[in-house]
Motif scaffolding. Structure first.
Motif, PDB file in Angstrom:
ATOM      1  N   ASP A 165       0.654   6.595   0.996  1.00 59.42           N
ATOM      2  CA  ASP A 165      -0.104   5.448   1.489  1.00 59.42           C
ATOM      3  C   ASP A 165      -1.433   5.443   0.748  1.00 59.42           C
ATOM      4  N   CYS A 166      -1.596   4.463  -0.137  1.00 59.13           N
ATOM      5  CA  CYS A 166      -2.774   4.418  -0.996  1.00 59.13           C
ATOM      6  C   CYS A 166      -4.048   4.070  -0.230  1.00 59.13           C
ATOM      7  N   VAL A 167      -3.937   3.334   0.879  1.00 59.59           N
ATOM      8  CA  VAL A 167      -5.117   2.949   1.648  1.00 59.59           C
ATOM      9  C   VAL A 167      -5.525   4.076   2.592  1.00 59.59           C
ATOM     10  N   ASN A 184       0.819  -1.212   0.000  1.00 59.31           N
ATOM     11  CA  ASN A 184       0.000   0.000   0.000  1.00 59.31           C
ATOM     12  C   ASN A 184       0.855   1.265   0.000  1.00 59.31           C
ATOM     13  N   CYS A 196      -1.365   5.695  -7.190  1.00 57.45           N
ATOM     14  CA  CYS A 196      -2.060   4.505  -6.671  1.00 57.45           C
ATOM     15  C   CYS A 196      -2.899   3.782  -7.715  1.00 57.45           C
TER      16      CYS A 196
END
Length: 172
Positions: A130-132, A107, A170
């Motif tokens: 941080d993609c999440v 992530n 992302c």
């Protein structure tokens, strides 16, 4: 910047030349004050044109895989025309082609951001996205993950859901 100064002087000379030509064509009946007015107008026009074309020119020079993720426009009282046509004074580009996904936590993506500003050198700042969690932080040697269960020394900055950096890094 030196060449821009030289070009501005030549624009002024060209403007003055046009005014002198007008005076010659009108058999010196055109007022003499046209010469400095045309010279100053040409120099000012050249500088304004350069200010507005800077962003498009710089963005066109970016290599493939480097994406503009933010452009900052500004109005200023000393540039009254900028209230009608705001000027892009700086922008941020992300090197998406050379971004790297973390092997431990997929992530997290390491990406280089390039900060461009008119008449300044470009600056490179490595960032972790941080993609999440939809956040970013500066990359340092002592970086720890954004996971809430561990103590993180990084300062995470939240990103909007539609942030271009988040979309560029992302997706894909």
């Amino acid at each position: 910047m030196f060449w821009e100064l030289i070009a501005t002087v030549f624009a002024g000379l060209g403007g003055a030349g046009i005014a002198l030509l007008l005076r010659k064509l009108t058999k010196q009946s055109a007022p003499k004050w046209l010469v400095p007015v045309f010279a100053g107008g040409a120099m000012l026009g050249f500088q304004i044109q350069g200010e507005y074309e800077w962003y498009d020119h710089q963005a066109s020079l970016l290599p493939e895989g480097v994406v503009v993720v933010k452009a900052v426009q500004e109005e200023a009282p000393w540039r009254p025309w900028s209230y009608v046509f705001p000027q892009t004074i700086r922008f941020i580009a992300a090197d998406v082609a050379n971004s790297a996904t973390n092997k431990i936590d997929p992530n997290l993506v390491l990406v280089d951001l390039y900060f461009f500003e008119r008449r300044h050198m470009a600056k490179r700042v490595p960032q972790i996205v941080d993609c999440v969690q939809k956040a970013r932080t500066d990359f340092t040697q002592s970086f720890t993950s954004s996971d809430k269960s561990t103590q993180s020394t990084a300062t995470w900055h939240p990103l909007e859901r539609d942030d271009l950096l988040l979309k560029a890094v992302c997706t894909g």
